[in-house]
Enzyme design. Structure first.
Site, PDB file in Angstrom:
ATOM      1  N   SER A   1      23.869  22.883 111.980  1.00 42.25           N
ATOM      2  CA  SER A   1      24.115  23.926 112.977  1.00 42.25           C
ATOM      3  C   SER A   1      25.421  24.666 112.714  1.00 42.25           C
ATOM      4  CB  SER A   1      24.161  23.307 114.381  1.00 42.25           C
ATOM      5  OG  SER A   1      24.746  24.200 115.308  1.00 42.25           O
TER       6      SER A   1
ATOM      7  N   THR B   1      18.607  28.722 120.456  1.00 42.16           N
ATOM      8  CA  THR B   1      18.068  29.166 119.173  1.00 42.16           C
ATOM      9  C   THR B   1      16.550  28.974 119.156  1.00 42.16           C
ATOM     10  OG1 THR B   1      18.370  29.033 116.777  1.00 42.16           O
ATOM     11  CG2 THR B   1      18.408  26.945 117.980  1.00 42.16           C
TER      12      THR B   1
ATOM     13  N   LYS C   1      14.436  31.395 122.675  1.00 42.45           N
ATOM     14  CA  LYS C   1      15.218  32.538 123.151  1.00 42.45           C
ATOM     15  C   LYS C   1      14.476  33.383 124.187  1.00 42.45           C
ATOM     16  CE  LYS C   1      18.149  33.070 119.069  1.00 42.45           C
ATOM     17  NZ  LYS C   1      18.724  34.009 118.084  1.00 42.45           N
TER      18      LYS C   1
ATOM     19  N   ASN D   1      20.284  34.196 124.204  1.00 39.76           N
ATOM     20  CA  ASN D   1      20.777  33.177 123.268  1.00 39.76           C
ATOM     21  C   ASN D   1      22.072  32.521 123.751  1.00 39.76           C
ATOM     22  OD1 ASN D   1      22.459  35.533 122.618  1.00 39.76           O
ATOM     23  ND2 ASN D   1      23.143  34.335 120.856  1.00 39.76           N
TER      24      ASN D   1
ATOM     25  N   GLY E   1      10.361  37.955 116.629  1.00 40.74           N
ATOM     26  CA  GLY E   1      10.773  36.946 117.613  1.00 40.74           C
ATOM     27  C   GLY E   1      11.975  37.400 118.426  1.00 40.74           C
ATOM     28  N   GLY E   2      12.677  36.422 119.018  1.00 36.29           N
ATOM     29  CA  GLY E   2      13.816  36.725 119.886  1.00 36.29           C
ATOM     30  C   GLY E   2      14.943  37.447 119.177  1.00 36.29           C
TER      31      GLY E   2
ATOM     32  N   ARG F   1       3.384  39.159 109.917  1.00 34.90           N
ATOM     33  CA  ARG F   1       2.155  38.607 109.340  1.00 34.90           C
ATOM     34  C   ARG F   1       1.001  38.715 110.327  1.00 34.90           C
ATOM     35  NH1 ARG F   1       4.220  32.771 107.558  1.00 34.90           N
ATOM     36  NH2 ARG F   1       5.268  33.059 109.565  1.00 34.90           N
TER      37      ARG F   1
ATOM     38  N   TYR G   1      22.175  32.416 107.329  1.00 34.16           N
ATOM     39  CA  TYR G   1      23.518  32.212 106.770  1.00 34.16           C
ATOM     40  C   TYR G   1      23.560  31.041 105.791  1.00 34.16           C
ATOM     41  CZ  TYR G   1      23.925  28.171 109.813  1.00 34.16           C
ATOM     42  OH  TYR G   1      23.721  26.953 110.406  1.00 34.16           O
TER      43      TYR G   1
ATOM     44  N   GLY H   1      23.965  36.520 107.499  1.00 34.03           N
ATOM     45  CA  GLY H   1      24.195  36.439 108.934  1.00 34.03           C
ATOM     46  C   GLY H   1      25.439  35.703 109.379  1.00 34.03           C
TER      47      GLY H   1
END
Length: 262
Positions: free
Chosen positions: A14, A61, A65, A86, A145-146, A167, A224, A245
């Site tokens: 994390s 996460t 979210k 978030n 997504g979020g 997709r 990241y 990121g």
């Protein structure tokens, strides 16, 4: 003791835990701790909150979210517009005005007040703006997504046209099979909001036609770890501008800290 943490599932390495642990140590905040709370089902969240009496704030996460919003007492205006949260400020023993007497009264001490925010948008905007050039007028958002919702919010704010690529595309979105040389010539910003390429699956990447990338393109990956994903490497090979990121995460973490302490 002030406790902060991250909810999501699964939780491996994390960024937030490492970032805040180092921050607390550097700033001599000995009464603060940051922990990981692997929550597979959001129905377990109330039980977690009841157990963690010193919890003051949470980061959220994948994959919660969006779903977490149903458990909140209030949602910040920007987070409402983004439709994803978030960051949660947790307040215990809070008071509200009675609708009958107008006086302050303490709510159920066993049920903390939860207010939701979105700091992803703040972090993304601050880290994206220095990279933009005059030809960066349109963007492809990979994923829906979020995190993609926060990206959409920022692009609209910056008046950058965009298309979602998925997709399983919904109405108005593109499928990866729709991406052509003409598409990439028109859309010079490509933002990966999917987890494809995250450690340990580092060889994976979104299925876009990388052969059509040029030095006019900007590739931004919200991942990241690793610092340079396959997605970014393929862009770098075509002399595109690339960004991971890490800065976005640091910015959103500091924004979360500001929210938790205001």
């Amino acid at each position: 003791m002030k406790k902060f943490g991250l909810i999501g599932y699964p939780l491996g390495h994390s960024f937030s835990e490492k970032y805040f642990t180092e921050k607390f140590k550097a700033e001599n905040l000995e009464n603060c701790v940051y922990e990981l709370f692997p929550v597979q089902n959001l129905s377990d969240l109330p039980q977690l909150l009841a157990k963690e009496k010193h919890l003051c704030g949470l980061n959220v996460t994948i994959p919660h979210k969006i779903g977490v919003m149903y458990y909140l007492d209030e949602i910040d205006k920007d987070a409402q517009e983004i439709d994803a949260v978030n960051c949660i400020k947790v307040t215990h023993h809070h008071s509200v005005k009675s609708i009958f007497s107008g006086e302050l009264c303490t709510l159920n001490p066993h049920k903390p007040k939860l207010v939701g925010y979105n700091t992803d948008a703040y972090g993304f905007e601050k880290s994206l703006k220095p990279l933009l050039e005059t030809h960066h007028k349109k963007a492809l958002i990979l994923g829906n997504g979020g995190a993609a919702r926060a990206v959409k919010f920022v692009l609209e704010k910056l008046k950058i046209d965009y298309k979602f690529v998925s997709r399983r595309p919904l109405k108005g979105m593109l499928n990866y099979n729709d991406l052509s040389e003409a598409t990439l010539k028109e859309y010079r910003i490509i933002i990966n909001t999917t987890p494809l390429g995250t450690f340990p699956d580092v060889e994976n990447c979104p299925d876009i036609p990388y052969q059509y990338l040029t030095n006019k393109h900007l590739l931004y990956d919200l991942i990241y770890n690793p610092a340079e994903t396959t997605f970014l490497k393929k862009g770098k090979e075509k002399e595109a501008k690339i960004k991971n990121g890490a800065e976005m995460l640091a910015l959103q973490a500091e924004k979360s800290w500001e929210i938790w302490n205001k």
